[in-house]
Design a protein around this motif. Structure first.
Motif, PDB file in Angstrom:
ATOM      1  N   ALA A   1      -4.464  -5.341 -10.302  1.00  0.00           N
ATOM      2  CA  ALA A   1      -4.297  -4.768 -11.666  1.00  0.00           C
ATOM      3  C   ALA A   1      -5.799  -4.463 -12.361  1.00  0.00           C
ATOM      4  CB  ALA A   1      -3.636  -5.645 -12.810  1.00  0.00           C
ATOM      5  N   ARG A   2      -6.618  -5.280 -11.932  1.00  0.00           N
ATOM      6  CA  ARG A   2      -8.241  -5.163 -12.308  1.00  0.00           C
ATOM      7  C   ARG A   2      -8.937  -4.217 -11.537  1.00  0.00           C
ATOM      8  NH1 ARG A   2      -9.917 -11.468 -12.876  1.00  0.00           N
ATOM      9  NH2 ARG A   2      -8.154 -11.964 -14.237  1.00  0.00           N
ATOM     10  N   SER A   3      -8.580  -3.753 -10.376  1.00  0.00           N
ATOM     11  CA  SER A   3      -9.294  -3.062  -9.426  1.00  0.00           C
ATOM     12  C   SER A   3      -8.316  -1.903  -8.699  1.00  0.00           C
ATOM     13  CB  SER A   3     -10.054  -4.085  -8.516  1.00  0.00           C
ATOM     14  OG  SER A   3     -10.665  -2.990  -7.360  1.00  0.00           O
ATOM     15  N   GLY A   4      -8.634  -0.484  -8.954  1.00  0.00           N
ATOM     16  CA  GLY A   4      -7.955   0.361  -8.108  1.00  0.00           C
ATOM     17  C   GLY A   4      -8.121   0.181  -6.730  1.00  0.00           C
ATOM     18  N   SER A   5      -9.579  -0.082  -6.092  1.00  0.00           N
ATOM     19  CA  SER A   5      -9.756  -0.086  -4.852  1.00  0.00           C
ATOM     20  C   SER A   5      -9.042  -1.333  -4.237  1.00  0.00           C
ATOM     21  CB  SER A   5     -11.301  -0.394  -4.744  1.00  0.00           C
ATOM     22  OG  SER A   5     -11.731  -0.471  -3.520  1.00  0.00           O
ATOM     23  N   PHE A   6      -9.141  -2.456  -4.761  1.00  0.00           N
ATOM     24  CA  PHE A   6      -8.334  -3.440  -4.454  1.00  0.00           C
ATOM     25  C   PHE A   6      -6.726  -3.063  -4.133  1.00  0.00           C
ATOM     26  CE2 PHE A   6      -6.091  -7.710  -4.278  1.00  0.00           C
ATOM     27  CZ  PHE A   6      -6.890  -8.322  -3.838  1.00  0.00           C
ATOM     28  N   ALA A   7      -6.452  -2.424  -5.032  1.00  0.00           N
ATOM     29  CA  ALA A   7      -5.026  -2.188  -5.303  1.00  0.00           C
ATOM     30  C   ALA A   7      -4.573  -1.256  -3.918  1.00  0.00           C
ATOM     31  CB  ALA A   7      -4.506  -1.428  -6.540  1.00  0.00           C
ATOM     32  N   MET A   8      -5.363  -0.248  -3.615  1.00  0.00           N
ATOM     33  CA  MET A   8      -5.223   0.655  -2.778  1.00  0.00           C
ATOM     34  C   MET A   8      -5.345  -0.082  -1.313  1.00  0.00           C
ATOM     35  SD  MET A   8      -7.069   2.721  -0.120  1.00  0.00           S
ATOM     36  CE  MET A   8      -8.840   2.346  -0.716  1.00  0.00           C
ATOM     37  N   HIS A   9      -6.201  -0.817  -1.154  1.00  0.00           N
ATOM     38  CA  HIS A   9      -6.297  -1.550   0.109  1.00  0.00           C
ATOM     39  C   HIS A   9      -5.200  -2.493   0.354  1.00  0.00           C
ATOM     40  CE1 HIS A   9     -10.278   0.020   1.307  1.00  0.00           C
ATOM     41  NE2 HIS A   9     -10.654  -0.387   0.188  1.00  0.00           N
ATOM     42  N   LEU A  10      -4.893  -3.367  -0.711  1.00  0.00           N
ATOM     43  CA  LEU A  10      -3.598  -3.976  -0.460  1.00  0.00           C
ATOM     44  C   LEU A  10      -2.460  -3.197  -0.141  1.00  0.00           C
ATOM     45  CD1 LEU A  10      -2.371  -7.007  -0.763  1.00  0.00           C
ATOM     46  CD2 LEU A  10      -2.156  -6.449  -3.375  1.00  0.00           C
ATOM     47  N   ALA A  11      -2.307  -1.968  -0.832  1.00  0.00           N
ATOM     48  CA  ALA A  11      -0.981  -1.351  -0.741  1.00  0.00           C
ATOM     49  C   ALA A  11      -0.902  -1.050   0.852  1.00  0.00           C
ATOM     50  CB  ALA A  11      -0.961  -0.190  -1.681  1.00  0.00           C
ATOM     51  N   ARG A  12      -1.994  -0.730   1.406  1.00  0.00           N
ATOM     52  CA  ARG A  12      -2.390  -0.137   2.577  1.00  0.00           C
ATOM     53  C   ARG A  12      -1.779  -1.102   3.532  1.00  0.00           C
ATOM     54  NH1 ARG A  12      -7.550   2.349   3.429  1.00  0.00           N
ATOM     55  NH2 ARG A  12      -6.308   4.326   2.429  1.00  0.00           N
ATOM     56  N   LEU A  13      -1.987  -2.584   3.302  1.00  0.00           N
ATOM     57  CA  LEU A  13      -1.686  -3.625   4.298  1.00  0.00           C
ATOM     58  C   LEU A  13      -0.254  -3.976   4.091  1.00  0.00           C
ATOM     59  CD1 LEU A  13      -4.659  -5.727   4.649  1.00  0.00           C
ATOM     60  CD2 LEU A  13      -3.867  -4.373   6.169  1.00  0.00           C
ATOM     61  N   ARG A  14       0.074  -4.128   2.702  1.00  0.00           N
ATOM     62  CA  ARG A  14       1.452  -4.874   2.333  1.00  0.00           C
ATOM     63  C   ARG A  14       2.374  -3.821   2.710  1.00  0.00           C
ATOM     64  NH1 ARG A  14       1.626  -6.710  -4.109  1.00  0.00           N
ATOM     65  NH2 ARG A  14       1.196  -8.859  -3.527  1.00  0.00           N
ATOM     66  N   ASP A  15       2.522  -2.454   2.091  1.00  0.00           N
ATOM     67  CA  ASP A  15       3.561  -1.738   2.103  1.00  0.00           C
ATOM     68  C   ASP A  15       3.335  -0.447   3.522  1.00  0.00           C
ATOM     69  OD1 ASP A  15       4.179  -2.707  -0.223  1.00  0.00           O
ATOM     70  OD2 ASP A  15       3.165  -1.341  -1.247  1.00  0.00           O
ATOM     71  N   GLY A  16       2.101  -0.561   3.883  1.00  0.00           N
ATOM     72  CA  GLY A  16       2.117   0.370   4.953  1.00  0.00           C
ATOM     73  C   GLY A  16       1.729   1.784   4.534  1.00  0.00           C
ATOM     74  N   ARG A  17       1.114   1.777   3.192  1.00  0.00           N
ATOM     75  CA  ARG A  17       1.161   3.158   2.655  1.00  0.00           C
ATOM     76  C   ARG A  17       0.335   4.309   3.338  1.00  0.00           C
ATOM     77  NH1 ARG A  17       0.126   2.481  -3.390  1.00  0.00           N
ATOM     78  NH2 ARG A  17       2.040   1.868  -3.097  1.00  0.00           N
ATOM     79  N   GLN A  18       1.096   5.370   3.818  1.00  0.00           N
ATOM     80  CA  GLN A  18       0.032   6.309   4.579  1.00  0.00           C
ATOM     81  C   GLN A  18      -0.702   7.095   3.655  1.00  0.00           C
ATOM     82  OE1 GLN A  18       0.566   6.772   8.142  1.00  0.00           O
ATOM     83  NE2 GLN A  18       1.544   4.942   8.239  1.00  0.00           N
ATOM     84  N   PRO A  19      -1.789   7.787   4.248  1.00  0.00           N
ATOM     85  CA  PRO A  19      -2.545   8.726   3.452  1.00  0.00           C
ATOM     86  C   PRO A  19      -1.671  10.099   3.633  1.00  0.00           C
ATOM     87  CG  PRO A  19      -3.535   8.463   5.569  1.00  0.00           C
ATOM     88  CD  PRO A  19      -2.359   7.307   5.436  1.00  0.00           C
TER      89      PRO A  19
END
Length: 85
Positions: free
Chosen positions: A8-26
């Motif tokens: 919630a504090r960092s968009g960069s952290f959120a993006m990296h976390l989503a990539r690992l947690r959810d497998g968010r694809q570009p």
């Protein structure tokens, strides 16, 4: 302190976390990555996200912006996410 608090504090952290947690694809079409290379590229992206999250947690702990116990617990959780790669 949780991952969601930091995201919630960092968009960069959120993006990296989503990539690992959810497998968010570009958006592969925008990146113009051939389909045959996408799995390898995504693996590298996930490894980079793992390193970025650990570095982020280390920096927060170094500057005493989060409790050291929280930082250690979150590092372990990040490592567990990395084990799924």
């Amino acid at each position: 302190m949780t991952f969601d608090d930091l995201a919630a504090r960092s968009g960069s952290f959120a993006m990296h976390l989503a990539r690992l947690r959810d497998g968010r694809q570009p958006n592969w079409e925008v990146l113009e990555i051939p389909e045959a290379e996408r799995a390898q590229v995504f693996y590298v992206m996930q490894r980079e996200s793992l390193a970025a999250l650990i570095a982020y947690l280390d920096a927060l702990a170094d500057y005493l912006l989060i409790e050291l116990d929280d930082a250690e617990r979150l590092r372990i959780e990040v490592a567990e996410l990395g084990d799924r790669i």
